[in-house]
Scaffold this active site. Sequence first.
Site, PDB file in Angstrom:
ATOM      1  N   HIS A  23       0.905   5.102   1.289  1.00 27.80           N
ATOM      2  CA  HIS A  23       0.283   6.120   2.134  1.00 27.80           C
ATOM      3  C   HIS A  23       0.360   7.465   1.404  1.00 27.80           C
ATOM      4  CE1 HIS A  23       0.453   3.913   6.137  1.00 27.80           C
ATOM      5  NE2 HIS A  23       1.354   3.229   5.461  1.00 27.80           N
TER       6      HIS A  23
ATOM      7  N   HIS B  49       0.842  -1.200   0.000  1.00 26.41           N
ATOM      8  CA  HIS B  49       0.000   0.000   0.000  1.00 26.41           C
ATOM      9  C   HIS B  49       0.868   1.237   0.000  1.00 26.41           C
ATOM     10  CE1 HIS B  49       0.668  -1.429   4.115  1.00 26.41           C
ATOM     11  NE2 HIS B  49       0.661  -0.153   4.518  1.00 26.41           N
TER      12      HIS B  49
HETATM   13  P1  5GP Z   1       1.656   0.141   7.473  1.00 28.16           P
HETATM   14  O1  5GP Z   1       2.020   0.309   8.919  1.00 28.16           O
HETATM   15  O2  5GP Z   1       1.557  -1.330   7.118  1.00 28.16           O
HETATM   16  O3  5GP Z   1       2.516   0.906   6.513  1.00 28.16           O
HETATM   17  O4  5GP Z   1       0.236   0.792   7.300  1.00 28.16           O
HETATM   18  C1  5GP Z   1      -0.946   0.146   7.650  1.00 28.16           C
HETATM   19  C2  5GP Z   1      -1.973   1.206   7.857  1.00 28.16           C
HETATM   20  O5  5GP Z   1      -3.245   0.607   7.858  1.00 28.16           O
HETATM   21  C3  5GP Z   1      -1.844   1.953   9.205  1.00 28.16           C
HETATM   22  O6  5GP Z   1      -1.633   3.339   8.966  1.00 28.16           O
HETATM   23  C4  5GP Z   1      -3.162   1.678   9.900  1.00 28.16           C
HETATM   24  O7  5GP Z   1      -3.651   2.775  10.625  1.00 28.16           O
HETATM   25  C5  5GP Z   1      -4.070   1.295   8.739  1.00 28.16           C
HETATM   26  N1  5GP Z   1      -5.147   0.400   9.120  1.00 28.16           N
HETATM   27  C6  5GP Z   1      -5.027  -0.746   9.852  1.00 28.16           C
HETATM   28  N2  5GP Z   1      -6.218  -1.347   9.984  1.00 28.16           N
HETATM   29  C7  5GP Z   1      -7.119  -0.558   9.323  1.00 28.16           C
HETATM   30  C8  5GP Z   1      -8.525  -0.654   9.120  1.00 28.16           C
HETATM   31  O8  5GP Z   1      -9.199  -1.596   9.545  1.00 28.16           O
HETATM   32  N3  5GP Z   1      -9.108   0.332   8.387  1.00 28.16           N
HETATM   33  C9  5GP Z   1      -8.393   1.390   7.883  1.00 28.16           C
HETATM   34  N4  5GP Z   1      -9.077   2.325   7.201  1.00 28.16           N
HETATM   35  N5  5GP Z   1      -7.066   1.503   8.058  1.00 28.16           N
HETATM   36  C10 5GP Z   1      -6.436   0.542   8.775  1.00 28.16           C
END
Ligand code: 5GP
Length: 112
Positions: free
Chosen positions: A100, A98
């Site tokens: 951001h 993903h």
């Molecule tokens: P990572 O830490 O893997 O780069 O980003 C994962 C992102 O997913 C985090 O910013 C977290 O807040 C978001 N996230 C985790 N679970 C959910 C969810 O159930 N719904 C949404 N909208 N975002 C989520």
Amino acid sequence: MTLFSKIINGDIPSDKVYEDQECYAFRDINPQAPVHILVVPRKEIPNVGAAGKDEKMLLGHLLSTAAEIAASQGLADSGYRLVINTGADGGQTVDHLHIHILGGRPMAWPPG
Ligand code: 5GP
């Protein structure tokens, strides 16, 4: 199935911003900036390093789509940051690639 696949298929509700045949974008549940959107490929690629040679087009699509979404959110002039956390040291918590989109405030450098 990954958490983000459950969001994409509607099993988990989300605040959708954009979708097309290749990707789905929605607002982060724990926003780190006034605008915090995740752009996720429908395909379950664990991280950017796991993308295959046949997924180069998809990677480009995700990047250009993220820029288009940022512009649609009014961030083109003020600027914004695109982030792809990868692996443990990268701070990745969801193993489904993903991007951001972070904007609406100045971003610090170096990142935390
Ligand atoms: P990572 O830490 O893997 O780069 O980003 C994962 C992102 O997913 C985090 O910013 C977290 O807040 C978001 N996230 C985790 N679970 C959910 C969810 O159930 N719904 C949404 N909208 N975002 C989520």
